[in-house]
Design a protein around this motif. Structure first.
Motif, short mmCIF file in Angstrom:
data_model
loop_
_atom_site.label_atom_id
_atom_site.label_comp_id
_atom_site.label_asym_id
_atom_site.label_seq_id
_atom_site.Cartn_x
_atom_site.Cartn_y
_atom_site.Cartn_z
N ALA A 241 1.05 -1.22 0.48
CA ALA A 241 -0.34 0.00 0.05
C ALA A 241 0.88 1.54 -0.07
O ALA A 241 0.29 2.67 -0.10
N GLU A 242 2.29 1.33 0.17
CA GLU A 242 2.93 1.63 0.48
C GLU A 242 3.63 2.08 -1.16
O GLU A 242 4.58 3.20 -1.26
N GLY A 243 3.40 1.46 -1.48
CA GLY A 243 4.60 1.13 -2.76
C GLY A 243 5.93 0.30 -2.98
O GLY A 243 6.56 1.04 -3.78
N LEU B 3 3.45 -19.24 -3.23
CA LEU B 3 3.89 -17.86 -4.54
C LEU B 3 2.28 -17.91 -4.73
O LEU B 3 1.73 -17.32 -5.40
N SER B 4 1.46 -18.30 -4.01
CA SER B 4 0.10 -17.58 -3.73
C SER B 4 -0.55 -15.93 -3.02
O SER B 4 -0.50 -15.48 -3.73
N ALA B 5 1.39 -16.12 -1.77
CA ALA B 5 1.11 -14.71 -1.56
C ALA B 5 1.12 -13.97 -2.51
O ALA B 5 0.55 -13.18 -3.17
N ALA B 6 2.45 -14.49 -3.63
CA ALA B 6 2.96 -13.54 -4.49
C ALA B 6 1.58 -12.81 -6.01
O ALA B 6 1.28 -12.13 -5.86
N GLN B 7 1.33 -14.16 -5.68
CA GLN B 7 0.12 -14.15 -6.98
C GLN B 7 -0.86 -12.95 -6.62
O GLN B 7 -1.00 -12.22 -7.57
N LEU B 8 -1.18 -12.84 -5.33
CA LEU B 8 -2.31 -12.27 -4.43
C LEU B 8 -1.49 -10.81 -4.55
O LEU B 8 -2.55 -9.94 -5.05
N LEU B 9 -0.84 -10.92 -4.41
CA LEU B 9 0.09 -9.30 -4.40
C LEU B 9 0.68 -8.78 -5.61
O LEU B 9 -0.34 -7.59 -6.35
N ARG B 10 0.71 -9.85 -6.54
CA ARG B 10 0.83 -9.01 -8.25
C ARG B 10 -0.16 -9.21 -8.95
O ARG B 10 -0.76 -8.22 -9.23
N GLY B 11 -1.45 -9.40 -8.85
CA GLY B 11 -2.81 -9.54 -8.59
C GLY B 11 -3.57 -8.06 -8.62
O GLY B 11 -4.58 -7.32 -8.77
N GLU B 12 -2.77 -7.41 -7.45
CA GLU B 12 -3.29 -5.88 -6.99
C GLU B 12 -1.38 -4.86 -7.64
O GLU B 12 -1.86 -3.54 -7.14
N GLY B 13 -1.37 -5.70 -8.74
CA GLY B 13 0.29 -4.51 -9.23
C GLY B 13 1.18 -4.28 -8.15
O GLY B 13 2.15 -3.67 -8.68
#
Length: 304
Positions: free
Chosen positions: A38-40, A54-64
């Motif tokens: 959220a802080e960029g 991998l799931s956590a990374a996919q979740l975060l990458r889905g938010e750019g």
């Protein structure tokens, strides 16, 4: 929501800077990763569980979010050195270091096995120490200032009854290391905060899912299934990981050291410290000169 973090009149924009987070695939670690996102910030996510990572990374990458992942058993020094070398060569020193990976297991002081000690000390204490040793010198050398968050526990501030002796001992150690590190890093503009949460709704009660290969399952203290079910239910009613992450970032913004998420433990903390104070009696002994020297040489202003 983004906020500038800084101190002494200077604001440091976290956007585009790197955060290295251990135990980052779930629980408090993932919540902190989301808060960093959220802080960029660029997220350097480390965890022992490949699938969850991998799931956590996919979740975060889905938010750019820009995310890099590292399989890491923090108690394995050779593996940690390899990961740290990769991080430093590819991203430079992190602006925020989060030593969050930890395990909890019920083992009383009088009944714990050597393997109980080996496992929890390896992850909770050595894992934190390795993170500090492998990254903090580079953070200092970079001159960029920055932040360190170490995850301890409310059991690092009180004497926990029952069967949490080994776990509690490791969290007392994390707190002590964090306190001394905070004094050491003040002159370098690096702020340290230590998380001391009570019950948080995470999967920490299933810590044995990541038992290292060198630790035999039959050698650690076994909990009856009904006891595990009770603990699992109790922890599931804890506060949300996101609330802990928000409190941690508020502490960074205010340059506070202690992050105590559960104020209901205040009486227990005060009682322990009153007992220690009450035990101090008599005339000064032989350490008067040594203590005065230490105060002169070290940056020992009170930690807030």
């Amino acid at each position: 929501m983004s906020s500038d973090l800084g101190g002494e009149g200077q604001f440091m924009d976290l956007r585009g800077k790197a955060a290295f987070i251990t135990g980052g695939a779930s629980g408090i670690g993932l919540a902190l990763a989301k808060r960093c996102a959220a802080e960029g910030m660029t997220i350097l996510l480390a965890d022992i569980e490949q699938g969850a990572l991998l799931s956590a990374a996919q979740l975060l990458r889905g938010e750019g979010v820009k995310v890099f992942t590292y399989i890491l058993d923090v108690g394995n020094l050779d593996q940690y050195r390899e990961v740290a070398n990769s991080v430093l060569s590819e991203h430079g020193a992190p602006h925020l270091l989060v030593n969050n990976a930890g395990v909890a297991w019920k083992a009383p002081a009088s009944g714990a096995t050597p393997e109980d000690w080996r496992w929890m000390v390896s992850v909770n204490v050595l894992g934190t120490g390795y993170g500090i040793s492998l990254f903090v010198p580079a953070m200092i050398d970079s001159g960029q200032q920055g932040y360190v968050i170490n995850t301890a526990s409310i059991t690092g501030l009180i004497t926990s009854p029952g069967t949490s002796a080994v776990y509690s001992a490791t969290k007392h150690a994390v707190l002590a290391v964090s306190e001394t590190l905070a004094h050491e890093l003040r002159p370098h503009g690096i702020h340290v905060s230590v998380l001391c949460p009570g019950s948080v709704a995470t999967n920490i009660t299933e810590a044995d899912r990541n038992l290292p290969a060198e630790v035999e399952r039959s050698a650690i203290t076994a909990a009856a299934e009904e006891e595990r079910a009770f603990t699992r239910s109790f922890v599931s009613n804890g506060i949300a990981s996101d609330a802990v992450a928000d409190q941690a970032f508020a502490a960074l913004a205010e340059r506070r050291f202690y992050v105590i998420t559960h104020p209901e433990y205040r009486e227990e903390i005060e009682t322990r410290h009153r007992q220690i104070e009450a035990a101090i009696a008599g005339e000064p002994a032989s350490d008067v000169g040594l203590l005065q020297f230490a105060k002169q040489m070290l940056n020992l202003q009170p930690l807030t």
